[in-house]
Design a protein around this motif. Structure first.
Motif, PDB file in Angstrom:
ATOM      1  N   VAL A 229      -7.341 -31.502  28.093  1.00  0.00           N
ATOM      2  CA  VAL A 229      -8.018 -31.853  29.348  1.00  0.00           C
ATOM      3  C   VAL A 229      -8.146 -30.608  30.229  1.00  0.00           C
ATOM      4  N   GLN A 230      -7.068 -29.840  30.316  1.00  0.00           N
ATOM      5  CA  GLN A 230      -7.075 -28.635  31.152  1.00  0.00           C
ATOM      6  C   GLN A 230      -8.105 -27.618  30.660  1.00  0.00           C
ATOM      7  N   MET A 231      -8.197 -27.457  29.337  1.00  0.00           N
ATOM      8  CA  MET A 231      -9.188 -26.516  28.801  1.00  0.00           C
ATOM      9  C   MET A 231     -10.605 -27.034  29.002  1.00  0.00           C
ATOM     10  N   ALA A 232     -10.792 -28.348  28.872  1.00  0.00           N
ATOM     11  CA  ALA A 232     -12.122 -28.925  29.090  1.00  0.00           C
ATOM     12  C   ALA A 232     -12.553 -28.761  30.540  1.00  0.00           C
TER      13      ALA A 232
ATOM     14  N   LEU B 216      -5.820 -24.956  15.781  1.00  0.00           N
ATOM     15  CA  LEU B 216      -4.780 -23.985  15.442  1.00  0.00           C
ATOM     16  C   LEU B 216      -5.048 -22.745  16.276  1.00  0.00           C
ATOM     17  N   LEU B 217      -4.151 -22.435  17.198  1.00  0.00           N
ATOM     18  CA  LEU B 217      -4.344 -21.305  18.099  1.00  0.00           C
ATOM     19  C   LEU B 217      -3.083 -20.466  18.143  1.00  0.00           C
ATOM     20  N   GLY B 218      -3.209 -19.179  17.871  1.00  0.00           N
ATOM     21  CA  GLY B 218      -2.072 -18.299  18.074  1.00  0.00           C
ATOM     22  C   GLY B 218      -1.797 -17.362  16.924  1.00  0.00           C
ATOM     23  N   GLU B 219      -0.717 -16.590  17.086  1.00  0.00           N
ATOM     24  CA  GLU B 219      -0.332 -15.606  16.090  1.00  0.00           C
ATOM     25  C   GLU B 219       0.236 -16.294  14.851  1.00  0.00           C
ATOM     26  N   ILE B 220      -0.045 -15.728  13.684  1.00  0.00           N
ATOM     27  CA  ILE B 220       0.454 -16.274  12.428  1.00  0.00           C
ATOM     28  C   ILE B 220       1.934 -15.910  12.286  1.00  0.00           C
ATOM     29  N   PRO B 221       2.815 -16.891  12.114  1.00  0.00           N
ATOM     30  CA  PRO B 221       4.238 -16.571  11.970  1.00  0.00           C
ATOM     31  C   PRO B 221       4.471 -15.610  10.808  1.00  0.00           C
TER      32      PRO B 221
ATOM     33  N   GLY C 181       0.494 -12.004  26.113  1.00  0.00           N
ATOM     34  CA  GLY C 181       1.560 -12.581  25.293  1.00  0.00           C
ATOM     35  C   GLY C 181       1.633 -14.087  25.286  1.00  0.00           C
ATOM     36  N   HIS C 182       0.882 -14.737  26.182  1.00  0.00           N
ATOM     37  CA  HIS C 182       0.855 -16.208  26.215  1.00  0.00           C
ATOM     38  C   HIS C 182      -0.357 -16.685  27.007  1.00  0.00           C
ATOM     39  N   GLY C 183      -0.744 -17.951  26.782  1.00  0.00           N
ATOM     40  CA  GLY C 183      -1.833 -18.535  27.563  1.00  0.00           C
ATOM     41  C   GLY C 183      -1.359 -18.797  28.981  1.00  0.00           C
ATOM     42  N   LYS C 184      -1.942 -18.113  29.966  1.00  0.00           N
ATOM     43  CA  LYS C 184      -1.517 -18.276  31.357  1.00  0.00           C
ATOM     44  C   LYS C 184      -2.296 -19.385  32.060  1.00  0.00           C
ATOM     45  N   SER C 185      -3.592 -19.469  31.781  1.00  0.00           N
ATOM     46  CA  SER C 185      -4.428 -20.484  32.440  1.00  0.00           C
ATOM     47  C   SER C 185      -4.077 -21.887  31.955  1.00  0.00           C
ATOM     48  N   VAL C 186      -3.799 -22.000  30.655  1.00  0.00           N
ATOM     49  CA  VAL C 186      -3.369 -23.262  30.040  1.00  0.00           C
ATOM     50  C   VAL C 186      -2.304 -22.917  29.005  1.00  0.00           C
ATOM     51  N   ASP C 187      -1.238 -23.699  28.965  1.00  0.00           N
ATOM     52  CA  ASP C 187      -0.188 -23.501  27.966  1.00  0.00           C
ATOM     53  C   ASP C 187      -0.699 -24.004  26.614  1.00  0.00           C
ATOM     54  N   ILE C 188      -0.870 -23.092  25.650  1.00  0.00           N
ATOM     55  CA  ILE C 188      -1.411 -23.477  24.341  1.00  0.00           C
ATOM     56  C   ILE C 188      -0.332 -23.494  23.250  1.00  0.00           C
ATOM     57  N   THR C 189       0.932 -23.492  23.677  1.00  0.00           N
ATOM     58  CA  THR C 189       2.036 -23.467  22.702  1.00  0.00           C
ATOM     59  C   THR C 189       1.950 -24.616  21.710  1.00  0.00           C
TER      60      THR C 189
ATOM     61  N   ILE D 265     -11.308 -21.412  25.635  1.00  0.00           N
ATOM     62  CA  ILE D 265     -10.643 -20.774  24.498  1.00  0.00           C
ATOM     63  C   ILE D 265     -10.720 -19.252  24.621  1.00  0.00           C
ATOM     64  N   GLY D 266     -11.864 -18.741  25.067  1.00  0.00           N
ATOM     65  CA  GLY D 266     -11.973 -17.305  25.288  1.00  0.00           C
ATOM     66  C   GLY D 266     -10.953 -16.807  26.297  1.00  0.00           C
ATOM     67  N   VAL D 267     -10.748 -17.598  27.352  1.00  0.00           N
ATOM     68  CA  VAL D 267      -9.790 -17.218  28.399  1.00  0.00           C
ATOM     69  C   VAL D 267      -8.368 -17.219  27.842  1.00  0.00           C
ATOM     70  N   VAL D 268      -7.957 -18.334  27.217  1.00  0.00           N
ATOM     71  CA  VAL D 268      -6.550 -18.445  26.794  1.00  0.00           C
ATOM     72  C   VAL D 268      -6.231 -17.526  25.610  1.00  0.00           C
ATOM     73  N   MET D 269      -7.197 -17.331  24.704  1.00  0.00           N
ATOM     74  CA  MET D 269      -6.930 -16.425  23.587  1.00  0.00           C
ATOM     75  C   MET D 269      -6.861 -14.973  24.057  1.00  0.00           C
ATOM     76  N   SER D 270      -7.686 -14.616  25.030  1.00  0.00           N
ATOM     77  CA  SER D 270      -7.604 -13.249  25.567  1.00  0.00           C
ATOM     78  C   SER D 270      -6.269 -13.057  26.291  1.00  0.00           C
ATOM     79  N   GLU D 271      -5.805 -14.089  26.979  1.00  0.00           N
ATOM     80  CA  GLU D 271      -4.493 -14.015  27.636  1.00  0.00           C
ATOM     81  C   GLU D 271      -3.377 -13.877  26.600  1.00  0.00           C
ATOM     82  N   LEU D 272      -3.482 -14.643  25.519  1.00  0.00           N
ATOM     83  CA  LEU D 272      -2.478 -14.568  24.456  1.00  0.00           C
ATOM     84  C   LEU D 272      -2.412 -13.146  23.890  1.00  0.00           C
ATOM     85  N   LEU D 273      -3.572 -12.556  23.644  1.00  0.00           N
ATOM     86  CA  LEU D 273      -3.637 -11.220  23.051  1.00  0.00           C
ATOM     87  C   LEU D 273      -3.147 -10.135  24.003  1.00  0.00           C
TER      88      LEU D 273
END
Length: 393
Positions: free
Chosen positions: A66-69, A325-330, A363-371, A352-360
């Motif tokens: 919902v937050q990402m939408a 599936l979002l994030g670094e490969i274990p 180190g983590h999605g700041k706008s939305v927690d994508i854990t 997705i562009g925002v949260v993935m750029s934040e992750l990269l």
């Protein structure tokens, strides 16, 4: 492509120039993240993005979705200011209809969405009939209505993001196929393409249903299966109102929306597995389209008399819980996945562009927690299960 223009190195390589890859490239470029290269085996938006039904809606049962939408809707609404292109978002309103037995779940999800800032309200059967006089609503106890939602254009969004990203210095390599990841010392070191190698410490795979084979080569099996879907495009029937609300309807297991003022799009909830994303039917079968139209006609009877203009086919990248599936490969530092959207990716692609750029970069999605979307959730026995999930979520 000449060897003189082919980049041998990059700070970040993005595989795929659909809405996801292009959105990530745009956001990274905005943040001046260094030398960014987008690798695309065809042309921008020519994969799943160009075949998307491109609904824009907020109704999900899992709060981070919902937050990402919601973040994405804000960007769709202010496309020219955010992206710098005119954009093609059409506000039609959106209705969510569930099985009567799930009305309480709908009410709980609407409450959750409101708390997160969504402009949504519950409407009665009578209010729905007033809103959409063409619809048969006798079986609807209560529905959710989002006045701000609608639809856009998949290929257009990918093009806009990539155009602006390139203006900011992103290197785009069309007609360049990714063959494998470069892995040394237990981490990613770049990618091998059919035009040469690109060394990079960070790689994002945003290839949708085409992601699997690359990870198989890297000794990782993605929990993801391709699923074949068909969509009918109709000319609206005589006397039928054009431009009405978009809808996801659990009772008929269809979704539908207007397409401009004179056409209508109908899609199916369910598709068929065991399909090759490189070799699937490019033409929808008449029998399948008839079945989809027949079910949607239970909700909008006038569709029975509508002329079928064409069918559209495409592939979803389905995960076991139908979430991305979002994030670094274990175990492979630097290698990231952005896939598995299970048919719901377009509407959250700006976020997705925002949260993935934040992750990269952070180190983590700041706008939305994508854990919760991490790849390891399945191995951990923690697939996403929303509190008030619908049976067809």
């Amino acid at each position: 492509m000449s060897t003189t223009t082919f980049p041998k190195t990059a700070d970040i390589v993005i595989l795929g120039a659909g809405v996801m890859g292009a959105s990530i490239a745009f956001q990274l470029a905005k943040r001046k993240a260094g030398k960014i290269v987008v690798v695309e085996r065809d042309h921008v938006g020519r994969g799943g993005s160009g075949r998307s039904s491109a609904l824009v809606r907020m109704h999900y049962s899992h709060p981070p979705e919902v937050q990402m939408a919601l973040l994405s809707l804000h960007m769709f609404q202010h496309w020219r200011e955010v992206v710098g292109e005119p954009g093609d978002f059409r506000k039609t309103g959106f209705v969510r209809i569930v099985h009567p037995s799930e009305s309480e779940r709908l009410k709980s999800n609407v409450e959750m969405q409101k708390k997160l800032g969504v402009n949504v309200r519950l409407i009665t059967r009578q209010e729905l009939k007033e809103l959409e006089p063409d619809w048969t609503v006798d079986d609807v106890e209560v529905a959710a209505f989002e006045p701000d939602s609608g639809y856009s254009d998949g290929a257009g969004v990918a093009n806009d993001f990539l155009t602006r990203a390139r203006d900011m210095g992103v290197v785009y390599l069309p007609k360049t196929g990714a063959a494998s990841f470069l892995l040394t010392g237990g981490r990613v070191r770049g990618v091998v393409t059919d035009q040469g190698e690109i060394a990079a410490p960070l790689v994002v795979c945003a290839l949708g249903p085409w992601s699997g084979p690359l990870f198989e080569q890297a000794g990782r099996s993605l929990p993801m299966e391709p699923e074949y879907h068909q969509v009918a495009i109709l000319k609206i029937a005589p006397g039928m109102r054009g431009g009405g609300s978009a809808c996801i309807d659990s009772v008929t297991a269809t979704y539908f929306r207007s397409d401009a003022h004179d056409k209508f799009l109908i899609g199916d909830f369910y598709g068929s597995r065991k399909v090759n994303p490189d070799n699937f039917p490019q033409r929808a079968s008449d029998e399948s389209l008839e079945q989809i139209i027949e079910r949607a006609s239970r909700r909008i009877p006038q569709l029975e008399n509508a002329e079928v203009m064409r069918g559209v086919t495409g592939i979803y990248d389905m995960t076991p819980d139908a979430r991305p599936l979002l994030g670094e490969i274990p175990g492979i530092p630097g290698l990231h996945i952005c896939a598995g959207f299970s048919g719901m990716g377009f509407k959250i692609s700006p976020a997705i562009g925002v949260v993935m750029s934040e992750l990269l970069l952070d180190g983590h999605g700041k706008s939305v927690d994508i854990t919760s979307f991490r790849l390891s959730r399945f191995a951990e026995g923690k697939p996403i299960k929303a509190e008030f999930e619908y049976q067809d979520d």
